[in-house]
Design a protein around this motif. Sequence first.
Motif, PDB file in Angstrom:
ATOM      1  N   GLY A  57       0.823  -1.208   0.000  1.00  0.00           N
ATOM      2  CA  GLY A  57       0.000   0.000   0.000  1.00  0.00           C
ATOM      3  C   GLY A  57       0.852   1.252   0.000  1.00  0.00           C
ATOM      4  O   GLY A  57       0.544   2.233  -0.699  1.00  0.00           O
ATOM      5  N   ALA A  58       1.929   1.236   0.771  1.00  0.00           N
ATOM      6  CA  ALA A  58       2.854   2.372   0.794  1.00  0.00           C
ATOM      7  C   ALA A  58       3.457   2.596  -0.589  1.00  0.00           C
ATOM      8  O   ALA A  58       3.585   3.740  -1.048  1.00  0.00           O
ATOM      9  CB  ALA A  58       3.952   2.135   1.832  1.00  0.00           C
ATOM     10  N   ALA A  59       3.804   1.511  -1.265  1.00  0.00           N
ATOM     11  CA  ALA A  59       4.325   1.626  -2.635  1.00  0.00           C
ATOM     12  C   ALA A  59       3.282   2.273  -3.540  1.00  0.00           C
ATOM     13  O   ALA A  59       3.609   3.133  -4.364  1.00  0.00           O
ATOM     14  CB  ALA A  59       4.726   0.254  -3.167  1.00  0.00           C
ATOM     15  N   GLY A  60       2.032   1.878  -3.379  1.00  0.00           N
ATOM     16  CA  GLY A  60       0.956   2.462  -4.175  1.00  0.00           C
ATOM     17  C   GLY A  60       0.765   3.937  -3.897  1.00  0.00           C
ATOM     18  O   GLY A  60       0.567   4.742  -4.828  1.00  0.00           O
ATOM     19  N   VAL A  61       0.820   4.319  -2.642  1.00  0.00           N
ATOM     20  CA  VAL A  61       0.680   5.730  -2.269  1.00  0.00           C
ATOM     21  C   VAL A  61       1.767   6.561  -2.929  1.00  0.00           C
ATOM     22  O   VAL A  61       1.506   7.621  -3.520  1.00  0.00           O
ATOM     23  CB  VAL A  61       0.719   5.884  -0.726  1.00  0.00           C
ATOM     24  CG1 VAL A  61       0.981   7.318  -0.310  1.00  0.00           C
ATOM     25  CG2 VAL A  61      -0.572   5.376  -0.104  1.00  0.00           C
ATOM     26  N   VAL A  62       3.001   6.089  -2.845  1.00  0.00           N
ATOM     27  CA  VAL A  62       4.122   6.817  -3.451  1.00  0.00           C
ATOM     28  C   VAL A  62       3.974   6.859  -4.965  1.00  0.00           C
ATOM     29  O   VAL A  62       4.213   7.901  -5.597  1.00  0.00           O
ATOM     30  CB  VAL A  62       5.468   6.182  -3.037  1.00  0.00           C
ATOM     31  CG1 VAL A  62       6.627   6.784  -3.814  1.00  0.00           C
ATOM     32  CG2 VAL A  62       5.678   6.339  -1.532  1.00  0.00           C
ATOM     33  N   LEU A  85       3.509   8.303   5.862  1.00  0.00           N
ATOM     34  CA  LEU A  85       4.722   7.484   5.762  1.00  0.00           C
ATOM     35  C   LEU A  85       5.914   8.191   6.399  1.00  0.00           C
ATOM     36  O   LEU A  85       6.729   7.554   7.075  1.00  0.00           O
ATOM     37  CB  LEU A  85       5.023   7.148   4.298  1.00  0.00           C
ATOM     38  CG  LEU A  85       4.032   6.223   3.612  1.00  0.00           C
ATOM     39  CD1 LEU A  85       4.331   6.130   2.117  1.00  0.00           C
ATOM     40  CD2 LEU A  85       4.034   4.848   4.251  1.00  0.00           C
ATOM     41  N   VAL A  86       6.016   9.495   6.194  1.00  0.00           N
ATOM     42  CA  VAL A  86       7.090  10.272   6.830  1.00  0.00           C
ATOM     43  C   VAL A  86       7.000  10.115   8.345  1.00  0.00           C
ATOM     44  O   VAL A  86       8.000   9.845   9.020  1.00  0.00           O
ATOM     45  CB  VAL A  86       7.007  11.768   6.436  1.00  0.00           C
ATOM     46  CG1 VAL A  86       7.995  12.602   7.247  1.00  0.00           C
ATOM     47  CG2 VAL A  86       7.252  11.950   4.941  1.00  0.00           C
ATOM     48  N   VAL A  88       5.331   7.740  10.186  1.00  0.00           N
ATOM     49  CA  VAL A  88       5.499   6.360  10.651  1.00  0.00           C
ATOM     50  C   VAL A  88       6.965   5.945  10.626  1.00  0.00           C
ATOM     51  O   VAL A  88       7.500   5.430  11.623  1.00  0.00           O
ATOM     52  CB  VAL A  88       4.640   5.385   9.809  1.00  0.00           C
ATOM     53  CG1 VAL A  88       5.040   3.946  10.037  1.00  0.00           C
ATOM     54  CG2 VAL A  88       3.165   5.590  10.102  1.00  0.00           C
ATOM     55  N   PHE A  89       7.635   6.162   9.509  1.00  0.00           N
ATOM     56  CA  PHE A  89       9.020   5.718   9.413  1.00  0.00           C
ATOM     57  C   PHE A  89       9.963   6.628  10.194  1.00  0.00           C
ATOM     58  O   PHE A  89      10.975   6.159  10.729  1.00  0.00           O
ATOM     59  CB  PHE A  89       9.438   5.551   7.949  1.00  0.00           C
ATOM     60  CG  PHE A  89       8.842   4.317   7.339  1.00  0.00           C
ATOM     61  CD1 PHE A  89       9.353   3.070   7.626  1.00  0.00           C
ATOM     62  CD2 PHE A  89       7.740   4.401   6.505  1.00  0.00           C
ATOM     63  CE1 PHE A  89       8.787   1.918   7.100  1.00  0.00           C
ATOM     64  CE2 PHE A  89       7.162   3.264   5.965  1.00  0.00           C
ATOM     65  CZ  PHE A  89       7.692   2.020   6.264  1.00  0.00           C
ATOM     66  N   GLY A  90       9.639   7.901  10.298  1.00  0.00           N
ATOM     67  CA  GLY A  90      10.435   8.797  11.136  1.00  0.00           C
ATOM     68  C   GLY A  90      10.355   8.398  12.599  1.00  0.00           C
ATOM     69  O   GLY A  90      11.373   8.321  13.298  1.00  0.00           O
ATOM     70  N   LEU A  91       9.134   8.123  13.065  1.00  0.00           N
ATOM     71  CA  LEU A  91       8.967   7.683  14.455  1.00  0.00           C
ATOM     72  C   LEU A  91       9.626   6.327  14.695  1.00  0.00           C
ATOM     73  O   LEU A  91      10.209   6.096  15.757  1.00  0.00           O
ATOM     74  CB  LEU A  91       7.482   7.636  14.823  1.00  0.00           C
ATOM     75  CG  LEU A  91       6.815   9.007  14.970  1.00  0.00           C
ATOM     76  CD1 LEU A  91       5.310   8.845  15.110  1.00  0.00           C
ATOM     77  CD2 LEU A  91       7.405   9.777  16.137  1.00  0.00           C
ATOM     78  N   ARG A  92       9.554   5.428  13.719  1.00  0.00           N
ATOM     79  CA  ARG A  92      10.204   4.120  13.862  1.00  0.00           C
ATOM     80  C   ARG A  92      11.714   4.289  13.983  1.00  0.00           C
ATOM     81  O   ARG A  92      12.380   3.610  14.772  1.00  0.00           O
ATOM     82  CB  ARG A  92       9.840   3.212  12.686  1.00  0.00           C
ATOM     83  CG  ARG A  92      10.660   1.926  12.537  1.00  0.00           C
ATOM     84  CD  ARG A  92      10.678   1.101  13.820  1.00  0.00           C
ATOM     85  NE  ARG A  92      11.542  -0.059  13.702  1.00  0.00           N
ATOM     86  CZ  ARG A  92      12.843  -0.076  13.972  1.00  0.00           C
ATOM     87  NH1 ARG A  92      13.463   1.016  14.373  1.00  0.00           N
ATOM     88  NH2 ARG A  92      13.536  -1.188  13.854  1.00  0.00           N
ATOM     89  N   ALA A  93      12.283   5.220  13.209  1.00  0.00           N
ATOM     90  CA  ALA A  93      13.724   5.460  13.286  1.00  0.00           C
ATOM     91  C   ALA A  93      14.108   6.006  14.660  1.00  0.00           C
ATOM     92  O   ALA A  93      15.114   5.592  15.244  1.00  0.00           O
ATOM     93  CB  ALA A  93      14.159   6.425  12.190  1.00  0.00           C
ATOM     94  N   ILE A  94      13.299   6.909  15.192  1.00  0.00           N
ATOM     95  CA  ILE A  94      13.565   7.447  16.533  1.00  0.00           C
ATOM     96  C   ILE A  94      13.433   6.334  17.555  1.00  0.00           C
ATOM     97  O   ILE A  94      14.283   6.169  18.409  1.00  0.00           O
ATOM     98  CB  ILE A  94      12.605   8.606  16.849  1.00  0.00           C
ATOM     99  CG1 ILE A  94      12.926   9.798  15.943  1.00  0.00           C
ATOM    100  CG2 ILE A  94      12.680   8.996  18.322  1.00  0.00           C
ATOM    101  CD1 ILE A  94      11.883  10.881  15.953  1.00  0.00           C
ATOM    102  N   LEU A 126      13.770   6.037   4.446  1.00  0.00           N
ATOM    103  CA  LEU A 126      12.429   5.932   3.869  1.00  0.00           C
ATOM    104  C   LEU A 126      11.597   7.161   4.213  1.00  0.00           C
ATOM    105  O   LEU A 126      10.869   7.686   3.361  1.00  0.00           O
ATOM    106  CB  LEU A 126      11.735   4.662   4.367  1.00  0.00           C
ATOM    107  CG  LEU A 126      12.336   3.333   3.912  1.00  0.00           C
ATOM    108  CD1 LEU A 126      11.646   2.164   4.613  1.00  0.00           C
ATOM    109  CD2 LEU A 126      12.270   3.176   2.411  1.00  0.00           C
ATOM    110  N   ALA A 127      11.706   7.642   5.439  1.00  0.00           N
ATOM    111  CA  ALA A 127      10.980   8.853   5.849  1.00  0.00           C
ATOM    112  C   ALA A 127      11.437  10.055   5.027  1.00  0.00           C
ATOM    113  O   ALA A 127      10.612  10.841   4.551  1.00  0.00           O
ATOM    114  CB  ALA A 127      11.177   9.115   7.335  1.00  0.00           C
TER     115      ALA A 127
END
Length: 136
Positions: A57-62, A85-86, A88-94, A126-127
């Motif tokens: 789904g993320a691929a589709g959004v992009v 996505l920014v 979710v992946f930003g928070l995951r990185a933190i 990714l973010a």
Amino acid sequence: MIAKLLVAIFILIGLLHLYWAAGAHGGESAFVPSVGGKPLFQPTPLATIAVALALFGAAGVVAIRSGILPVPELALPALIGCWALVAVFGLRAIGDFRYLGFFKRERGTRFARADTLVYSPLCAGLAAMAAVVAVG
């Protein structure tokens, strides 16, 4: 170019999750946080498939936001999705400040090492790429 790369990465990671859901084994300790040698959770095949579908789904959004997949009526949802996505992946990185992310305290496990060297930097990248696509 960034959008195509991001779509490809999301698809590849999604396929990897499907591979795991199908029963691939080996190296699990590098994929799930653990304490005292015991994993914090056991991902089920269904949960792993759900993650794969979210990545597709993320691929589709992009793809929609960047125009790779032209669907003008989904332009606004794709923009919102890119910013999601920014986040979710930003928070995951933190991270959660305990087991995962750049600011984790638990650092002596196989997962923690892989998270520091691969997963958290990947999520930060990714973010950043999703932000570039969102700004467009």
